[in-house]
Design an enzyme around this catalytic site. Structure first.
Site, PDB file in Angstrom:
ATOM      1  CG  HIS A 183      -0.327  -6.466  15.331  1.00 51.71           C
ATOM      2  ND1 HIS A 183      -0.140  -6.457  16.690  1.00 51.71           N
ATOM      3  CD2 HIS A 183      -1.527  -5.867  15.104  1.00 51.71           C
ATOM      4  CE1 HIS A 183      -1.181  -5.876  17.275  1.00 51.71           C
ATOM      5  NE2 HIS A 183      -2.029  -5.505  16.328  1.00 51.71           N
ATOM      6  CB  CYS A 184      -3.519 -11.180  13.654  1.00 54.65           C
ATOM      7  SG  CYS A 184      -5.097 -11.637  12.896  1.00 54.65           S
ATOM      8  N   PRO A 185      -4.820  -7.864  13.478  1.00 54.22           N
ATOM      9  CG  PRO A 185      -5.627  -6.480  11.789  1.00 54.22           C
ATOM     10  CD  PRO A 185      -4.530  -7.426  12.097  1.00 54.22           C
ATOM     11  N   GLY A 194      -6.641  -9.104  17.659  1.00 54.02           N
ATOM     12  CA  GLY A 194      -6.284  -8.056  18.607  1.00 54.02           C
ATOM     13  C   GLY A 194      -4.999  -8.298  19.349  1.00 54.02           C
TER      14      GLY A 194
END
Length: 364
Positions: free
Chosen positions: A168-170, A173
């Protein structure tokens, strides 16, 4: 004569999807709920490139070559396109099991494991699956009520099982999975080239200006250039390092999740069953293979939910507005009166004609 049309409210499937995602444009755009760092990414890219095109590009196009701003614009547009494609797409979310499907899976598990004595821990819910002569374990997801496909994992941030889950890449997003990994890789690759390009030509710009007015005067006259150099310098190492790491993973046909867990390099020394043993073949499969369609059907229409009151139909609504509606009600009430007087208790009304007959005989 007016007719009122009653339109039934259409409910799309994305409005009822579980998980922690946000949707825009009637379900066409899908993102995670935590989007603050994604906005920071947009701000850094747009702000740095805006300063570069506004100040340095005009000077460099005249002094060196007009191709400098053209190539910078191409890198900028490609980076933005891949970023938005990564952020706004379905990463490969697997739908959760329906209640009937979940009950059937529970029955299968109970039939396989048998009755567990009270006080003992039930065995793990795992299925063995063979891929290229390697045994791969399919784990059961207690949230989605399914056995996850190979390489899938449950994202704790989005609360969804994602096929070929990478991470999951913030910064984008969104989750990075099977359906958007290639766009994520192209984004970080193009962003690395864009950062190096802007950083290098900022140094060239400062050097050319310093030859004319001096280094200190150049820094005083171009504070925007100093800001660009600082942003690019601190961004360069992380972005380029991340690109190199994912290039290594693509060459091995491996995901970040598998690399962190040591799935194929742990104590068991199990070989990666998904690798072709060839860097070119692995890169072609990951970056150029067919893109599977989304299985969510986000814009599909759900059936109407059952409710206690049924909405009036179009014909009922139109007839209630017609002015002729009171007349039929009077007709019906008149017709109903004979039905009420036809009962045996109300037979006396026919007797009144007899007294007039007796009066006529007396007169004769």
């Amino acid at each position: 004569m007016s007719v009122m049309v009653v339109r039934k409210k259409v409910t799309r499937k994305w409005e009822k999807l579980p998980g922690r995602n946000t949707f825009c444009c009637d379900g066409r755009v899908m993102m995670a709920r935590q989007k603050g760092i994604f906005y920071l990414t947009l701000f850094l890219i747009l702000g740095t490139c805006t300063l570069f095109f506004a100040f340095e590009c005009r000077y460099l196009a005249v002094q060196l070559s007009p191709a400098i701003p053209v190539f910078a614009a191409m890198l900028f547009l490609f980076s933005m396109a891949t970023l938005l494609r990564t952020s706004f797409s379905d990463p490969g979310v697997i739908p959760r099991a329906l209640p009937d499907e979940a009950a059937f899976i529970e029955m299968e598990i109970e039939a396989t494991n048998g009755a567990v004595p009270q006080g003992q821990r039930p065995p793990p819910r795992i299925k063995n699956f063979q891929i290229n002569n390697q045994i791969v374990k399919l784990k059961y997801c207690y949230t989605c009520k399914i056995f996850r496909p190979p390489r899938a994992s449950h994202c704790s941030i989005c609360d969804n099982c994602v096929e070929r889950f990478d991470h999951h890449c913030p910064w984008v997003g969104n989750c990075v999975g099977k359906r958007n990994y290639r766009y994520f890789y192209l984004f970080i690759l193009s962003l690395s080239l864009l950062t190096i390009y802007v950083f290098a030509f900022n140094i060239v710009y400062v050097a050319l200006k310093s030859l004319k007015i001096g280094f200190l005067e150049t820094l005083k006259e171009t504070p925007g250039t100093v800001l660009e150099v600082l942003i690019c310098f601190f961004t360069l190492w992380s972005v380029v390092g991340l690109t190199g790491f994912h290039t290594f993973l693509v060459a091995l046909n491996q995901t970040t999740n598998e690399d962190i867990k040591g799935s194929w390099t742990g104590k068991n020394r199990v070989q990666n069953p998904y690798s072709h043993g060839n860097i070119v073949k692995n890169c072609c499969e990951v970056l150029c293979g067919p893109l599977p369609p989304s299985v969510l059907d986000r814009r599909g229409i759900l059936p109407l939910e059952e409710s206690g009151s049924r909405p009036p139909s179009t014909q009922e609504a139109s007839t209630s507005l017609l002015p002729q509606s009171p007349a039929p009600t009077e007709h019906l009430s008149a017709n109903e009166m004979p039905e009420d007087t036809s009962t045996p208790e109300e037979m006396p009304p026919p007797e009144p004609p007899e007294p007039p007959q007796e009066v006529t005989e007396a007169e004769k």
